[in-house]
Design a protein around this motif. Structure first.
Motif, PDB file in Angstrom:
ATOM      1  N   LYS A   1      -5.283  -7.882  -6.575  1.00 15.20           N
ATOM      2  CA  LYS A   1      -4.233  -8.815  -6.160  1.00 15.20           C
ATOM      3  C   LYS A   1      -3.796  -9.711  -7.315  1.00 15.20           C
ATOM      4  CE  LYS A   1      -5.657  -8.777  -1.366  1.00 15.20           C
ATOM      5  NZ  LYS A   1      -6.381  -9.453  -0.316  1.00 15.20           N
ATOM      6  N   ARG A   2      -4.746 -10.122  -8.153  1.00 11.02           N
ATOM      7  CA  ARG A   2      -4.409 -10.984  -9.285  1.00 11.02           C
ATOM      8  C   ARG A   2      -3.512 -10.245 -10.269  1.00 11.02           C
ATOM      9  NH1 ARG A   2      -9.290 -12.119 -11.138  1.00 11.02           N
ATOM     10  NH2 ARG A   2      -9.609 -13.552  -9.439  1.00 11.02           N
ATOM     11  N   ALA A   3      -3.818  -8.993 -10.562  1.00  8.90           N
ATOM     12  CA  ALA A   3      -3.014  -8.220 -11.506  1.00  8.90           C
ATOM     13  C   ALA A   3      -1.653  -7.854 -10.906  1.00  8.90           C
ATOM     14  CB  ALA A   3      -3.752  -6.958 -11.931  1.00  8.90           C
ATOM     15  N   GLY A   4      -1.627  -7.544  -9.634  1.00  9.00           N
ATOM     16  CA  GLY A   4      -0.380  -7.156  -8.978  1.00  9.00           C
ATOM     17  C   GLY A   4       0.455  -8.339  -8.546  1.00  9.00           C
ATOM     18  N   MET A   5      -0.172  -9.509  -8.484  1.00 13.36           N
ATOM     19  CA  MET A   5       0.453 -10.749  -8.039  1.00 13.36           C
ATOM     20  C   MET A   5       1.159 -10.521  -6.705  1.00 13.36           C
ATOM     21  SD  MET A   5       1.582 -12.213 -11.764  1.00 13.36           S
ATOM     22  CE  MET A   5       2.398 -13.640 -11.111  1.00 13.36           C
ATOM     23  N   ASP A   6       2.281 -11.177  -6.497  1.00 15.34           N
ATOM     24  CA  ASP A   6       2.988 -11.038  -5.225  1.00 15.34           C
ATOM     25  C   ASP A   6       3.824  -9.763  -5.163  1.00 15.34           C
ATOM     26  OD1 ASP A   6       4.628 -12.059  -7.200  1.00 15.34           O
ATOM     27  OD2 ASP A   6       5.780 -13.322  -5.843  1.00 15.34           O
ATOM     28  N   TYR A   7       3.787  -8.962  -6.219  1.00 15.73           N
ATOM     29  CA  TYR A   7       4.533  -7.706  -6.239  1.00 15.73           C
ATOM     30  C   TYR A   7       3.879  -6.635  -5.359  1.00 15.73           C
ATOM     31  CZ  TYR A   7       7.013  -9.704 -10.192  1.00 15.73           C
ATOM     32  OH  TYR A   7       7.770 -10.521 -10.991  1.00 15.73           O
ATOM     33  N   VAL A   8       2.595  -6.786  -5.075  1.00 13.60           N
ATOM     34  CA  VAL A   8       1.891  -5.789  -4.260  1.00 13.60           C
ATOM     35  C   VAL A   8       2.583  -5.641  -2.901  1.00 13.60           C
ATOM     36  CG1 VAL A   8      -0.297  -5.234  -3.117  1.00 13.60           C
ATOM     37  CG2 VAL A   8      -0.299  -6.086  -5.466  1.00 13.60           C
ATOM     38  N   GLN A   9       3.042  -6.755  -2.334  1.00 14.82           N
ATOM     39  CA  GLN A   9       3.726  -6.701  -1.033  1.00 14.82           C
ATOM     40  C   GLN A   9       5.115  -6.068  -1.146  1.00 14.82           C
ATOM     41  OE1 GLN A   9       2.148  -9.569  -2.124  1.00 14.82           O
ATOM     42  NE2 GLN A   9       0.387  -9.287  -0.800  1.00 14.82           N
ATOM     43  N   LEU A  10       5.687  -6.046  -2.343  1.00 11.50           N
ATOM     44  CA  LEU A  10       7.030  -5.501  -2.545  1.00 11.50           C
ATOM     45  C   LEU A  10       7.013  -4.022  -2.926  1.00 11.50           C
ATOM     46  CD1 LEU A  10       8.467  -8.471  -4.638  1.00 11.50           C
ATOM     47  CD2 LEU A  10       8.749  -8.060  -2.178  1.00 11.50           C
ATOM     48  N   ALA A  11       5.843  -3.514  -3.235  1.00 14.63           N
ATOM     49  CA  ALA A  11       5.724  -2.125  -3.701  1.00 14.63           C
ATOM     50  C   ALA A  11       5.639  -1.160  -2.524  1.00 14.63           C
ATOM     51  CB  ALA A  11       4.477  -1.977  -4.572  1.00 14.63           C
ATOM     52  N   GLN A  12       6.069   0.060  -2.793  1.00 14.28           N
ATOM     53  CA  GLN A  12       5.895   1.141  -1.812  1.00 14.28           C
ATOM     54  C   GLN A  12       4.622   1.890  -2.216  1.00 14.28           C
ATOM     55  OE1 GLN A  12       9.196   3.852  -1.513  1.00 14.28           O
ATOM     56  NE2 GLN A  12       8.088   5.210  -0.152  1.00 14.28           N
ATOM     57  N   VAL A  13       3.523   1.571  -1.548  1.00 13.63           N
ATOM     58  CA  VAL A  13       2.221   2.159  -1.848  1.00 13.63           C
ATOM     59  C   VAL A  13       1.811   3.062  -0.696  1.00 13.63           C
ATOM     60  CG1 VAL A  13      -0.224   1.682  -2.313  1.00 13.63           C
ATOM     61  CG2 VAL A  13       1.537   0.171  -3.245  1.00 13.63           C
ATOM     62  N   VAL A  14       1.411   4.290  -1.046  1.00 10.61           N
ATOM     63  CA  VAL A  14       0.907   5.231  -0.054  1.00 10.61           C
ATOM     64  C   VAL A  14      -0.525   5.571  -0.442  1.00 10.61           C
ATOM     65  CG1 VAL A  14       1.218   7.487   1.036  1.00 10.61           C
ATOM     66  CG2 VAL A  14       3.225   6.180   0.274  1.00 10.61           C
ATOM     67  N   ARG A  15      -1.440   5.332   0.471  1.00 12.41           N
ATOM     68  CA  ARG A  15      -2.844   5.654   0.214  1.00 12.41           C
ATOM     69  C   ARG A  15      -3.176   6.996   0.856  1.00 12.41           C
ATOM     70  NH1 ARG A  15      -6.152   0.427   1.903  1.00 12.41           N
ATOM     71  NH2 ARG A  15      -7.878   1.719   1.179  1.00 12.41           N
ATOM     72  N   HIS A  16      -3.889   7.830   0.094  1.00  9.71           N
ATOM     73  CA  HIS A  16      -4.306   9.152   0.558  1.00  9.71           C
ATOM     74  C   HIS A  16      -5.824   9.193   0.540  1.00  9.71           C
ATOM     75  CE1 HIS A  16      -0.144  10.560  -0.019  1.00  9.71           C
ATOM     76  NE2 HIS A  16      -0.169   9.810  -1.102  1.00  9.71           N
ATOM     77  N   LEU A  17      -6.433   9.688   1.590  1.00 12.79           N
ATOM     78  CA  LEU A  17      -7.889   9.693   1.694  1.00 12.79           C
ATOM     79  C   LEU A  17      -8.570  10.632   0.714  1.00 12.79           C
ATOM     80  CD1 LEU A  17      -8.354   9.496   5.570  1.00 12.79           C
ATOM     81  CD2 LEU A  17      -8.596   7.678   3.852  1.00 12.79           C
ATOM     82  N   SER A  18      -7.816  11.610   0.179  1.00 11.18           N
ATOM     83  CA  SER A  18      -8.416  12.589  -0.728  1.00 11.18           C
ATOM     84  C   SER A  18      -7.306  13.282  -1.520  1.00 11.18           C
ATOM     85  CB  SER A  18      -9.198  13.640   0.070  1.00 11.18           C
ATOM     86  OG  SER A  18      -8.294  14.415   0.856  1.00 11.18           O
ATOM     87  N   TRP A  19      -7.728  14.073  -2.514  1.00  9.75           N
ATOM     88  CA  TRP A  19      -6.788  14.888  -3.279  1.00  9.75           C
ATOM     89  C   TRP A  19      -6.079  15.875  -2.353  1.00  9.75           C
ATOM     90  CZ3 TRP A  19      -3.882  15.304  -7.316  1.00  9.75           C
ATOM     91  CH2 TRP A  19      -3.407  16.543  -7.715  1.00  9.75           C
ATOM     92  N   ASP A  20      -6.829  16.505  -1.442  1.00 10.46           N
ATOM     93  CA  ASP A  20      -6.231  17.467  -0.516  1.00 10.46           C
ATOM     94  C   ASP A  20      -5.181  16.807   0.373  1.00 10.46           C
ATOM     95  OD1 ASP A  20      -7.737  19.561  -1.534  1.00 10.46           O
ATOM     96  OD2 ASP A  20      -9.315  19.350  -0.037  1.00 10.46           O
ATOM     97  N   ALA A  21      -5.470  15.603   0.853  1.00  7.42           N
ATOM     98  CA  ALA A  21      -4.506  14.878   1.690  1.00  7.42           C
ATOM     99  C   ALA A  21      -3.254  14.546   0.889  1.00  7.42           C
ATOM    100  CB  ALA A  21      -5.150  13.610   2.248  1.00  7.42           C
ATOM    101  N   PHE A  22      -3.432  14.148  -0.348  1.00 10.34           N
ATOM    102  CA  PHE A  22      -2.292  13.865  -1.236  1.00 10.34           C
ATOM    103  C   PHE A  22      -1.436  15.113  -1.413  1.00 10.34           C
ATOM    104  CE2 PHE A  22      -0.820  14.244  -5.682  1.00 10.34           C
ATOM    105  CZ  PHE A  22       0.150  13.257  -5.684  1.00 10.34           C
ATOM    106  N   MET A  23      -2.064  16.244  -1.680  1.00 12.50           N
ATOM    107  CA  MET A  23      -1.324  17.487  -1.911  1.00 12.50           C
ATOM    108  C   MET A  23      -0.560  17.922  -0.663  1.00 12.50           C
ATOM    109  SD  MET A  23      -1.457  18.310  -5.041  1.00 12.50           S
ATOM    110  CE  MET A  23      -0.798  19.975  -4.969  1.00 12.50           C
TER     111      MET A  23
END
Length: 149
Positions: A44-66
Protein backbone atom coordinates in the motif's frame (compact mmCIF):
# COMPACT_ATOMS: atom_id res chain seq x y z
CA UNK A 1 -1.63 -4.32 -23.17
CA UNK A 2 -1.39 -5.90 -19.72
CA UNK A 3 1.27 -6.40 -17.04
CA UNK A 4 1.34 -9.84 -15.40
CA UNK A 5 3.33 -10.42 -12.21
CA UNK A 6 4.21 -14.06 -11.69
CA UNK A 7 4.19 -14.96 -7.96
CA UNK A 8 5.74 -11.67 -6.83
CA UNK A 9 7.98 -11.75 -3.76
CA UNK A 10 8.39 -8.09 -2.83
CA UNK A 11 5.32 -6.01 -1.95
CA UNK A 12 7.01 -2.69 -2.70
CA UNK A 13 7.72 -3.77 -6.29
CA UNK A 14 4.17 -5.03 -6.71
CA UNK A 15 2.82 -1.74 -5.36
CA UNK A 16 5.02 0.25 -7.73
CA UNK A 17 3.87 -1.84 -10.71
CA UNK A 18 0.21 -1.47 -9.71
CA UNK A 19 0.77 2.28 -9.53
CA UNK A 20 2.39 2.17 -12.99
CA UNK A 21 -0.61 0.27 -14.33
CA UNK A 22 -3.03 2.81 -12.84
CA UNK A 23 -1.15 5.76 -14.29
CA UNK A 24 -0.81 4.19 -17.76
CA UNK A 25 -4.31 2.70 -17.90
CA UNK A 26 -2.86 -0.82 -18.13
CA UNK A 27 -4.48 -3.72 -16.22
CA UNK A 28 -2.23 -5.66 -13.85
CA UNK A 29 -2.60 -9.40 -13.35
CA UNK A 30 -1.26 -10.86 -10.10
CA UNK A 31 -0.51 -14.58 -10.45
CA UNK A 32 -0.51 -16.11 -6.99
CA UNK A 33 0.76 -17.25 -4.63
CA UNK A 34 2.50 -14.04 -3.62
CA UNK A 35 5.43 -14.03 -1.24
CA UNK A 36 3.54 -11.61 1.03
CA UNK A 37 0.00 -10.92 2.19
CA UNK A 38 -1.80 -8.92 -0.47
CA UNK A 39 -2.95 -6.38 2.11
CA UNK A 40 0.66 -5.79 3.22
CA UNK A 41 1.27 -2.19 4.32
CA UNK A 42 4.46 -2.09 2.21
CA UNK A 43 2.40 -2.80 -0.92
CA UNK A 44 0.00 0.00 0.00
CA UNK A 45 2.86 2.39 0.77
CA UNK A 46 4.50 1.83 -2.62
CA UNK A 47 1.20 1.92 -4.52
CA UNK A 48 -0.14 4.82 -2.45
CA UNK A 49 -3.72 5.76 -3.30
CA UNK A 50 -3.23 4.52 -6.87
CA UNK A 51 -3.96 0.93 -5.81
CA UNK A 52 -7.68 1.80 -5.65
CA UNK A 53 -7.49 3.35 -9.14
CA UNK A 54 -5.78 0.39 -10.79
CA UNK A 55 -7.45 -2.47 -12.61
CA UNK A 56 -5.96 -5.45 -10.74
CA UNK A 57 -6.98 -9.03 -11.43
CA UNK A 58 -5.78 -11.70 -9.03
CA UNK A 59 -5.39 -15.28 -10.27
CA UNK A 60 -5.04 -18.18 -7.84
CA UNK A 61 -2.48 -19.96 -10.04
CA UNK A 62 -0.65 -19.94 -13.37
CA UNK A 63 -3.30 -22.30 -14.77
CA UNK A 64 -6.10 -19.97 -13.67
CA UNK A 65 -4.29 -17.04 -15.29
CA UNK A 66 -3.88 -18.94 -18.56
CA UNK A 67 -7.58 -19.88 -18.63
CA UNK A 68 -8.64 -16.25 -18.05
CA UNK A 69 -6.17 -14.41 -20.27
CA UNK A 70 -5.96 -13.84 -24.00
CA UNK A 71 -3.24 -12.09 -25.94
CA UNK A 72 0.33 -12.78 -26.87
CA UNK A 73 2.49 -13.73 -23.87
CA UNK A 74 5.74 -11.76 -23.77
CA UNK A 75 8.20 -12.79 -21.07
CA UNK A 76 10.75 -10.32 -19.74
CA UNK A 77 13.76 -12.36 -18.69
CA UNK A 78 17.50 -12.06 -18.26
CA UNK A 79 17.65 -15.28 -20.31
CA UNK A 80 15.96 -13.66 -23.31
CA UNK A 81 17.67 -13.90 -26.67
CA UNK A 82 16.10 -10.73 -28.11
CA UNK A 83 16.38 -7.15 -26.87
CA UNK A 84 13.08 -5.45 -26.14
CA UNK A 85 14.16 -2.46 -28.26
CA UNK A 86 14.26 -4.71 -31.36
CA UNK A 87 10.82 -6.23 -30.77
CA UNK A 88 7.52 -5.29 -32.44
CA UNK A 89 4.89 -5.03 -29.71
CA UNK A 90 1.15 -5.43 -30.30
CA UNK A 91 -1.69 -3.77 -28.40
CA UNK A 92 -2.93 -7.08 -26.95
CA UNK A 93 0.45 -8.20 -25.55
CA UNK A 94 0.73 -9.45 -21.97
CA UNK A 95 4.09 -8.50 -20.47
CA UNK A 96 5.03 -11.17 -17.91
CA UNK A 97 7.42 -10.26 -15.10
CA UNK A 98 8.93 -13.05 -13.02
CA UNK A 99 9.43 -13.53 -9.32
CA UNK A 100 12.23 -11.36 -7.96
CA UNK A 101 13.94 -14.31 -6.29
CA UNK A 102 13.68 -16.93 -9.03
CA UNK A 103 12.15 -15.63 -12.27
CA UNK A 104 9.63 -18.04 -13.79
CA UNK A 105 9.57 -21.82 -14.19
CA UNK A 106 9.90 -23.65 -17.50
CA UNK A 107 6.14 -23.90 -18.18
CA UNK A 108 5.97 -20.09 -18.30
CA UNK A 109 8.97 -19.93 -20.64
CA UNK A 110 7.29 -22.55 -22.82
CA UNK A 111 4.14 -20.49 -23.52
CA UNK A 112 5.95 -17.22 -24.20
CA UNK A 113 5.67 -16.02 -27.79
CA UNK A 114 8.84 -14.01 -27.12
CA UNK A 115 11.47 -13.91 -24.39
CA UNK A 116 12.89 -10.39 -24.16
CA UNK A 117 15.83 -8.95 -22.27
CA UNK A 118 16.95 -5.44 -21.44
CA UNK A 119 20.45 -4.72 -22.79
CA UNK A 120 22.84 -3.87 -19.95
CA UNK A 121 26.51 -3.43 -19.26
CA UNK A 122 28.42 -6.68 -19.33
CA UNK A 123 28.86 -8.38 -15.97
CA UNK A 124 25.71 -6.94 -14.41
CA UNK A 125 22.85 -9.32 -13.61
CA UNK A 126 19.51 -7.55 -13.70
CA UNK A 127 17.43 -4.49 -12.96
CA UNK A 128 14.77 -4.16 -10.30
CA UNK A 129 11.61 -5.83 -11.64
CA UNK A 130 9.52 -2.64 -11.32
CA UNK A 131 12.11 -0.64 -13.28
CA UNK A 132 12.32 -3.35 -15.93
CA UNK A 133 8.53 -3.43 -16.22
CA UNK A 134 8.36 0.35 -16.59
CA UNK A 135 11.04 0.44 -19.27
CA UNK A 136 9.50 -2.27 -21.42
CA UNK A 137 5.92 -1.10 -20.91
CA UNK A 138 6.97 2.41 -21.97
CA UNK A 139 8.42 1.09 -25.23
CA UNK A 140 5.41 -1.16 -25.84
CA UNK A 141 2.98 1.74 -25.30
CA UNK A 142 5.07 4.02 -27.52
CA UNK A 143 5.05 1.51 -30.36
CA UNK A 144 1.34 0.77 -30.09
CA UNK A 145 0.34 4.38 -29.44
CA UNK A 146 -1.20 3.16 -26.21
CA UNK A 147 -0.22 5.99 -23.86
CA UNK A 148 -3.19 7.73 -22.20
CA UNK A 149 -4.30 10.91 -24.00
Amino acid sequence: MRLALFEPDIPQNTGALIRLGACMGVPVDIIEPCGFLFDDSRLKRAGMDYVQLAQVVRHLSWDAFMRATTGRMILLTTKGAQSYVDFDFAANDVLILGRESAGVPQPVHAVAAARLRIPMKEGLRSLNVALAGAMVLGEALRQTKGFPA
